[in-house]
Structure formats: C-alpha cells, structure tokens
Design a protein around this motif. Structure first.
Motif, mmCIF file in Angstrom:
data_model
loop_
_atom_site.group_PDB
_atom_site.id
_atom_site.type_symbol
_atom_site.label_atom_id
_atom_site.label_comp_id
_atom_site.label_asym_id
_atom_site.label_seq_id
_atom_site.Cartn_x
_atom_site.Cartn_y
_atom_site.Cartn_z
ATOM 1 N N LEU A 4 39.609 37.622 32.524
ATOM 2 C CA LEU A 4 40.964 37.195 32.866
ATOM 3 C C LEU A 4 41.031 36.710 34.315
ATOM 4 C CD1 LEU A 4 44.015 36.975 32.316
ATOM 5 C CD2 LEU A 4 44.233 39.389 32.938
ATOM 6 N N GLU B 196 36.498 48.484 45.641
ATOM 7 C CA GLU B 196 36.273 49.513 44.621
ATOM 8 C C GLU B 196 37.622 50.218 44.457
ATOM 9 O OE1 GLU B 196 33.830 50.703 42.373
ATOM 10 O OE2 GLU B 196 35.717 51.706 41.955
ATOM 11 N N ALA C 168 41.127 45.057 37.219
ATOM 12 C CA ALA C 168 39.960 45.952 37.120
ATOM 13 C C ALA C 168 40.178 47.011 36.043
ATOM 14 C CB ALA C 168 39.705 46.627 38.461
ATOM 15 N N ILE D 213 47.454 45.060 34.782
ATOM 16 C CA ILE D 213 47.147 44.569 33.434
ATOM 17 C C ILE D 213 46.924 45.765 32.514
ATOM 18 C CG2 ILE D 213 45.622 43.120 32.040
ATOM 19 C CD1 ILE D 213 47.165 41.582 34.262
ATOM 20 N N SER E 259 43.114 42.093 22.676
ATOM 21 C CA SER E 259 41.994 41.353 22.066
ATOM 22 C C SER E 259 41.708 40.016 22.758
ATOM 23 C CB SER E 259 42.296 41.117 20.584
ATOM 24 O OG SER E 259 42.657 42.338 19.988
HETATM 25 N N1 LIG Z 1 39.150 42.515 26.998
HETATM 26 C C1 LIG Z 1 40.132 42.834 26.167
HETATM 27 O O1 LIG Z 1 40.060 42.595 24.957
HETATM 28 C C2 LIG Z 1 41.392 43.471 26.712
HETATM 29 C C3 LIG Z 1 42.445 43.759 25.834
HETATM 30 C C4 LIG Z 1 43.641 44.312 26.353
HETATM 31 C C5 LIG Z 1 43.752 44.547 27.715
HETATM 32 N N2 LIG Z 1 42.704 44.275 28.533
HETATM 33 C C6 LIG Z 1 42.835 44.527 29.967
HETATM 34 O O2 LIG Z 1 42.733 43.269 30.622
HETATM 35 C C7 LIG Z 1 42.135 43.425 31.896
HETATM 36 C C8 LIG Z 1 41.073 42.364 32.108
HETATM 37 O O3 LIG Z 1 40.118 42.421 31.067
HETATM 38 P P1 LIG Z 1 38.844 41.464 31.077
HETATM 39 O O4 LIG Z 1 38.472 41.234 29.667
HETATM 40 O O5 LIG Z 1 39.086 40.313 31.986
HETATM 41 O O6 LIG Z 1 37.770 42.461 31.740
HETATM 42 P P2 LIG Z 1 36.464 42.163 32.587
HETATM 43 O O7 LIG Z 1 35.912 40.827 32.260
HETATM 44 O O8 LIG Z 1 35.586 43.362 32.402
HETATM 45 O O9 LIG Z 1 37.009 42.097 34.087
HETATM 46 C C9 LIG Z 1 37.286 43.227 34.866
HETATM 47 C C10 LIG Z 1 36.954 42.904 36.311
HETATM 48 O O10 LIG Z 1 37.235 44.054 37.126
HETATM 49 C C11 LIG Z 1 36.082 44.376 37.895
HETATM 50 N N3 LIG Z 1 36.029 45.817 38.064
HETATM 51 C C12 LIG Z 1 35.655 46.732 37.132
HETATM 52 N N4 LIG Z 1 35.726 47.973 37.651
HETATM 53 C C13 LIG Z 1 36.158 47.840 38.933
HETATM 54 C C14 LIG Z 1 36.422 48.763 39.967
HETATM 55 N N5 LIG Z 1 36.224 50.074 39.805
HETATM 56 N N6 LIG Z 1 36.860 48.288 41.166
HETATM 57 C C15 LIG Z 1 37.016 46.952 41.348
HETATM 58 N N7 LIG Z 1 36.779 46.021 40.401
HETATM 59 C C16 LIG Z 1 36.338 46.464 39.205
HETATM 60 C C17 LIG Z 1 34.900 43.853 37.105
HETATM 61 O O11 LIG Z 1 33.790 43.627 37.944
HETATM 62 P P3 LIG Z 1 32.291 43.990 37.443
HETATM 63 O O12 LIG Z 1 32.140 43.405 36.072
HETATM 64 O O13 LIG Z 1 31.421 43.347 38.471
HETATM 65 O O14 LIG Z 1 32.218 45.496 37.430
HETATM 66 C C18 LIG Z 1 35.489 42.552 36.525
HETATM 67 O O15 LIG Z 1 35.386 41.509 37.457
HETATM 68 C C19 LIG Z 1 41.668 44.881 31.979
HETATM 69 O O16 LIG Z 1 42.611 45.593 32.758
HETATM 70 C C20 LIG Z 1 41.712 45.379 30.544
HETATM 71 O O17 LIG Z 1 42.030 46.768 30.477
HETATM 72 C C21 LIG Z 1 41.536 43.731 28.073
#
Ligand SMILES: NC(=O)c1ccc[n+]([C@@H]2O[C@H](COP(=O)([O-])OP(=O)(O)OC[C@H]3O[C@@H](n4cnc5c(N)ncnc54)[C@H](OP(=O)(O)O)[C@@H]3O)[C@@H](O)[C@H]2O)c1
Length: 290
Positions: A12, A35, A57, A97, A147
C-alpha cells in the motif's frame, strides 16, 4: 500538506507514495528509517513535522501472529500507540490502516462503519487495539481495508494471492481454493486514490471502509484471475474445514462504506480493479507490463 508515510515501500505504501507525491510534500519512511515499536525511533516523525502521518506498518501473517502474539501486539498496537502520541504532540492528523479482520464474520451482508468489531484472532485483536490507540489523537482516520493486491506485492506476506495463483498456473500446478470464505478484493492503487480524497476533502475524523465494491469467495476470485489472464488452470473449490487452517478467520468479512458515498467518493467494482491490475502487470493475453 506535508504527509509522512510509514511503510513507504510496502504494497500500500508504494501506491500511497505515487498517489500523494504530485500534490503534497511526501516523506516516505521505510522500516530502516523507523521502527514503530520503539518510541525513540518514532521521534523521527517529529523531525519531519508533518501535517499528517499514515501508518501502514503491520505484522500481518495471520498464522504467525497466533504463534507470536507479543511481536504482533508490539507492531500493530504499541506501534499505533507511539504514532498516536507523537502525532498528537505535533498536532498532525493520525491515519491508521486497519482490517476487515476486526469483524467476526457472523453477518451475511457487508460490514459497514456502524458495525461493532469482534475479532476472532490475534491479528484482528491487535489491529483493533491499534484502532483504539489511534483514537488517542482526536485528529484521526481509521481506514479499514481487506484482501489487498498491489503492484509492489505485500512485503510482509511475500507477494499477493493473484501472483500466487498465476505462478501456479504457469507451472501447471493445480490450485485448490476455499469457496466458503467471502471477502472484498481490493486494489491498493484505488485505496491510495480514495485516501487522498479523504485527506484532501478534510472529511470528518473517524473510521472509513475503503474497499473495492462487491465481494466474492477466494475460489471465485481465483476463477476471475484465470479468466481475465487467459491462463488455463485446474482450479478446485474446497471448504475451510478441509483446509485445516491454524487460525480462526471470519467466514464473511466483506466491507462496505456507508460514509464515503455521502461525500461523492465511490470505489469501482473489484472485477474492474482486478482487470486494471492484470493489465498493469502484463498478465492479460498479449500484454506487456505497463
Ligand atoms: N495485505 C492485506 O491483504 C491487508 C488486508 C487488510 C488490511 N491490511 C493492512 O494494510 C496495511 C498495509 O498492508 P500491505 O499489504 O501494504 O503490507 P506490507 O506490504 O507488508 O507493508 C507494510 C510495510 O510496513 C513496514 N513495517 C513492517 N513492520 C514495521 C515496523 N515494526 N516498523 C516500521 N515499519 C514496519 C514494512 O517494511 P518491511 O517489509 O521492510 O518490514 C512494509 O514496508 C497493514 O496495516 C495491514 O494490516 C492488509
């Protein structure tokens, strides 16, 4: 506006960077820059002094969350607490988020912003805690998504469902996918555009559901992926009870916004968004990536 995006290289985060970059001063913060579990590390937000902070995150591998509740709460809840405290101090808008997994799935129609969360698993409970901490700054938006699929792929999950299905089909591997779990497939590009509208239009603070319109089962989603990409695949429907999942998941977690339409914001149907994604990735017949 000056907007800081935590998780700027995530699925995202990548699309938020693109959507907001032209009209705003955007500060992208990668996991190397910040972090969220560490308050002192979050002080970098103060240095940038943004008007808005978007916190994408998360630790969101649902099965692993069950095994690692401390890490899960540390990132999804304490991380949100740290960001809420700093955003409040610098009078910035706090944008968290969240997820469809804050709901228990007992409804038969899409969950709206008026429904009461009742998460079934550690991931959902931790994200609900994150929502509650986010509210400690009255200037907040909670954006619930579901999703996700995006060009960058989820870094925390190692890709997304579409790419997994396409990779299987290209290797002639059969796919067995649950046909009794309903959700709203959602393109991160569309979420980013919607979030931009929410922020720019200064909509009232509070929770918003921002998913593509409509819903389907994971099996129906896979079927549409193969249809639109012109790939032949042996696709078999199955039931969740046969999958022996480690973690309880909501049976029906489709989302719908009853608030965004009041402000003229409407997200397109998930099938249109999926088609656009497949074209962008060069997954449709005769197409190269854009
Ligand atoms: N994916 C889904 O299907 C889904 C569905 C509903 C809601 N969401 C929510 O949508 C949001 C974004 O999802 P996404 O799919 O874009 O996830 P993503 O690709 O895993 O992105 C998360 C980002 O946050 C960073 N991050 C993780 N842990 C961290 C920490 N402790 N401190 C600082 N940065 C950190 C990650 O960096 P690194 O990878 O380098 O650790 C990555 O750049 C999340 O909040 C998730 O809960 C996702």
């Amino acid at each position: 506006m000056k907007i800081a995006i935590i998780g700027s290289t995530g699925q995202l985060g990548t699309d938020l960077m693109k959507a907001l970059n032209y009209e705003h001063e955007v500060v992208g913060l990668t996991h190397q820059d910040i972090e969220v579990t560490d308050y002192n590390s979050c002080l970098i937000l103060k240095e940038h002094y943004p008007d808005g902070i978007i916190n994408t995150a998360a630790f969101h591998k649902t099965d692993q969350c069950e095994e690692e509740p401390l890490k899960t709460f540390s990132v999804n809840a304490i991380g949100a607490k740290n960001v809420a405290a700093i955003s409040k101090e610098i009078k910035a808008t706090n944008i968290f988020i969240s997820t469809d997994y804050v709901f228990d799935g007992s409804k038969d129609s899409p969950y709206t912003e008026d429904d009461t969360p009742n998460p079934l698993n550690t991931y959902g409970i931790s994200k609900l805690a994150g929502e509650l901490y986010t509210k400690q700054n009255p200037k907040h938006y909670i954006i619930r998504l579901a999703s996700l699929f995006g060009i960058a792929g989820a870094s925390g999950k190692g890709g997304n469902f579409i790419e997994t299905m396409i990779a299987k089909a290209k290797k002639n591997e059969p796919a067995t996918v649950v046909n009794d779990m309903w959700m709203s497939p959602t393109y991160t590009k569309d979420v980013a555009i919607t979030m931009k509208k929410i922020i720019q239009s200064k909509l009232p603070y509070g929770p918003y559901h921002a998913t593509n319109q409509g819903y389907c089962t994971w099996f129906q989603f896979a079927k549409e992926i193969f249809k639109l990409s012109g790939l032949n695949s042996t696709l078999t429907p199955t039931k969740t009870e046969q999958q022996r999942m480690k973690t309880r998941r909501p049976r029906f977690s489709a989302l719908k916004s009853i608030k965004l339409s009041d402000y003229g914001i409407k997200m397109r149907e998930w099938k249109l968004a999926l088609h656009d994604y497949l074209i962008e990735k060069g997954h449709t017949p005769g197409n190269q990536p854009r």
